[in-house]
Write a protein that holds these residues in place. Structure first.
Motif, mmCIF file in Angstrom:
data_model
loop_
_atom_site.group_PDB
_atom_site.id
_atom_site.type_symbol
_atom_site.label_atom_id
_atom_site.label_comp_id
_atom_site.label_asym_id
_atom_site.label_seq_id
_atom_site.Cartn_x
_atom_site.Cartn_y
_atom_site.Cartn_z
ATOM 1 N N ASN A 26 0.753 -1.089 -0.020
ATOM 2 C CA ASN A 26 0.072 0.013 -0.014
ATOM 3 C C ASN A 26 0.897 1.411 0.035
ATOM 4 N N GLU A 27 0.261 2.465 0.202
ATOM 5 C CA GLU A 27 1.119 3.553 -0.167
ATOM 6 C C GLU A 27 2.087 3.926 1.150
ATOM 7 N N THR A 28 1.588 3.488 2.204
ATOM 8 C CA THR A 28 2.506 3.748 3.481
ATOM 9 C C THR A 28 3.629 2.869 3.176
ATOM 10 N N GLN A 29 3.521 1.595 3.028
ATOM 11 C CA GLN A 29 4.422 0.509 2.948
ATOM 12 C C GLN A 29 5.361 0.857 1.922
ATOM 13 N N ASP A 30 4.993 1.384 0.613
ATOM 14 C CA ASP A 30 5.566 1.701 -0.505
ATOM 15 C C ASP A 30 6.497 3.138 -0.189
ATOM 16 N N GLY A 31 5.862 3.854 0.758
ATOM 17 C CA GLY A 31 6.842 5.058 1.278
ATOM 18 C C GLY A 31 8.176 4.511 1.955
ATOM 19 N N VAL A 32 7.835 3.495 3.071
ATOM 20 C CA VAL A 32 8.912 3.152 3.794
ATOM 21 C C VAL A 32 9.960 2.318 3.001
ATOM 22 N N LEU A 33 9.518 1.457 2.084
ATOM 23 C CA LEU A 33 10.372 0.860 1.132
ATOM 24 C C LEU A 33 11.394 1.699 0.405
ATOM 25 N N ASN A 34 10.800 2.919 0.052
ATOM 26 C CA ASN A 34 11.644 3.848 -0.751
ATOM 27 C C ASN A 34 12.641 4.465 0.164
ATOM 28 N N ILE A 35 12.094 4.698 1.601
ATOM 29 C CA ILE A 35 13.214 5.095 2.780
ATOM 30 C C ILE A 35 14.360 3.991 2.732
#
Length: 524
Positions: A130-139
């Motif tokens: 999801n969007e939150t998990q995608d953001g953490v993966l980018n981090i």
């Protein structure tokens, strides 16, 4: 088939040959039609025509049928019947040079990619984050890049996720909150991906895109990807092919419109590429398709209906072959209308009616002319392949693999030092340092304990001190009485009093000392 007079000859209509213009072949294309209407044969005809022109191709083989392009075709009753229609007397059946590939390394040369090459955006789609998990993966990718850690295989990404989770507080103010719950969700998605065989296609040696762009004997090499097993994971299939397109786009130099493309990429079951795809990724796909033609690459989508392709991308597909569609429901009728509207109308027939009445091997065809404008749609018959129709045997496949110029190049996996090894070494060093620090502290404590007097030694010291003090006092009193002439009791009674008093004093002293020592140890 390809010849100097007809060019990239694909189909034949009442007005003659229908050919793809060489310098317009990189303007992309579409092969559409219902199941069983001849899409696979059309793909094979196009591929071998490009091959004869010296243009290498890449294609995914869903059922194994396309592997026959590696063998010489032969005459059949169906082909013999069609020869007069195409104006061909003696067809020269021939095979194409072929290289077999397989993401899992079972039916061809392995095709691997590293985690870093795949990137967080494609990985996020692959793991359905999801969007939150995608953001953490980018981090996580950003932190790995800052620390110079290579993300090559699955264990590298897993180690990096674990490390970021343990050090999340260090990056909260810089990148935002990194929840251990989110990290755990990504770890579970990664575990599912690994169960699908990710450990086989994430790693090194990673695939060299230039190995898709080879020729042999003046013919373009046909790169056939075994996709029968890969198709069981639709997202894995479509994401992997999208990665290949992205690599071609980012690697190849600008060349403009060449007389012929450098590579033609056939994307079968293209609807899978656009299913459950985020707006950001769709924009990226559109950008790649729009700009990759300037790199000399033509992309041809194969699907059942043009409606499967987003309008912004469909508008970029200039060379089109539309096989029959069935219209039994209002939804089907709408798909037929959509397909008809994508063609430049021909006053000789109604396009929407023709689509529903096409025979097997027959199609509506429209290719770009020399100026890049779509030609008027024609009802035509697709040429027959000069190579074998149908799958090869396992023995034939194995012989082709072993005779390939790249045989052995990708077969042995390489596991060099990357994030997993670096983080493991850091953890071991930290554990060793903590063990040494603990051991040093314990040694120091033992030294201090040795220097402190024990409880029993304190007891005996207190006893002796008390007895000595009392005896001295009693003796002084006795001597004083003698000097002053005071009456003194018998020696026996005096001695008893001395011992009694000494014992009582000693007991009180020992009790105080023990109490003080025990309380001191408890407080420590």
């Amino acid at each position: 088939m390809y010849d100097k007079d007809r060019g990239l000859y694909i189909a034949h209509c009442a007005n003659g040959a229908l050919s793809i213009t060489g310098k317009m072949a990189n303007r992309h294309g579409l092969i559409a039609g219902a199941t069983g209407t001849g899409k696979t044969v059309t793909l094979q005809v196009m591929a071998e025509t490009f091959c004869q022109a010296g243009v290498p191709c890449f294609m995914a083989d869903m059922k194994g049928d396309l592997s026959g392009i590696s063998q010489v075709g032969k005459m059949s009753g169906f082909i013999e019947k069609r020869l007069p229609e195409f104006g061909i007397e003696n067809p020269e059946f021939q095979a194409c040079p072929v290289r077999f590939f397989d993401v899992f390394g079972e039916q061809g040369h392995p095709m691997r990619a590293t985690i870093s090459q795949m990137g967080p955006q494609l990985l996020s789609r692959l793991m359905s984050l999801n969007e939150t998990q995608d953001g953490v993966l980018n981090i996580v990718f950003r932190i790995a890049d800052e620390r110079g850690l290579l993300l090559i295989d699955v264990k590298d990404l897993r180690s990096m996720l674990d490390w970021v989770s343990k050090h999340s507080k260090e990056y909260t103010t810089k990148y935002g909150n990194i929840s251990s719950v989110t990290i755990g969700a990504i770890q579970r998605a990664l575990l599912q991906l690994e169960a699908q065989g990710a450990d086989k296609f994430f790693g090194e040696p990673s695939f060299d895109i230039y190995d898709l762009m080879q020729t042999e004997g003046g013919k373009g090499v046909m790169n056939v990807l075994a996709a029968d097993k890969l198709m069981l994971q639709p997202k894995l299939y479509s994401t992997y092919l999208l990665w290949l397109l992205s690599e071609l786009y980012s690697t190849l130099p600008e060349v403009g419109d060449l007389p012929l493309p450098k590579l033609v990429f056939f994307f079968d079951e293209a609807h899978m590429l656009f299913t459950d795809t985020s707006k950001a990724l769709l924009d990226k796909i559109e950008q790649v398709i729009r700009l990759i033609r300037s790199k000399g690459v033509g992309i041809y989508f194969i699907t059942q209906s043009p409606a499967d392709i987003p309008e912004n991308i469909l508008g970029q597909l200039g060379n089109r072959v539309q096989h029959a569609l069935r219209a039994y429901t209002p939804k089907d009728q709408k798909a037929v209308k959509t397909a008809a509207d994508t063609f430049r109308a021909n006053p000789a027939f109604k396009t929407d009616e023709a689509i529903m009445n096409l025979e097997t091997g027959e199609a509506l065809v429209s290719f770009l002319d020399e100026k890049g404008a779509p030609s008027m749609v024609e009802r035509a018959k697709i040429l027959f392949p000069l190579s074998q129709i149908g799958a090869v045997t396992e023995g034939q496949r194995l012989d082709i693999i072993k005779q390939s110029r790249i045989y052995g190049k990708y077969d042995t996996p390489v596991d060099r030092e990357s994030a997993f090894e670096v983080l493991l070494a850091e953890a071991e060093q930290q554990a060793l340092a903590e063990a040494e620090e603990t051991a040093a502290a314990e040694t120091e404590n033992k030294k201090e304990e040795k220097q402190k007097p024990g409880i029993m030694s304190k007891v005996w010291k207190a006893v002796l001190t008390a007895i000595t003090s009392t005896l001295a006092t009693m003796l002084g009193t006795y001597v004083s009485d003698k000097v002053t002439g005071k009456k003194t009791k018998s020696r026996t009674s005096a001695t008893g009093r001395v011992v009694k008093n000494a014992t009582s004093a000693a007991t009180r002293s020992v009790t105080k000392e023990l109490t003080r020592d025990i309380l001191g140890n408890l407080i420590k």
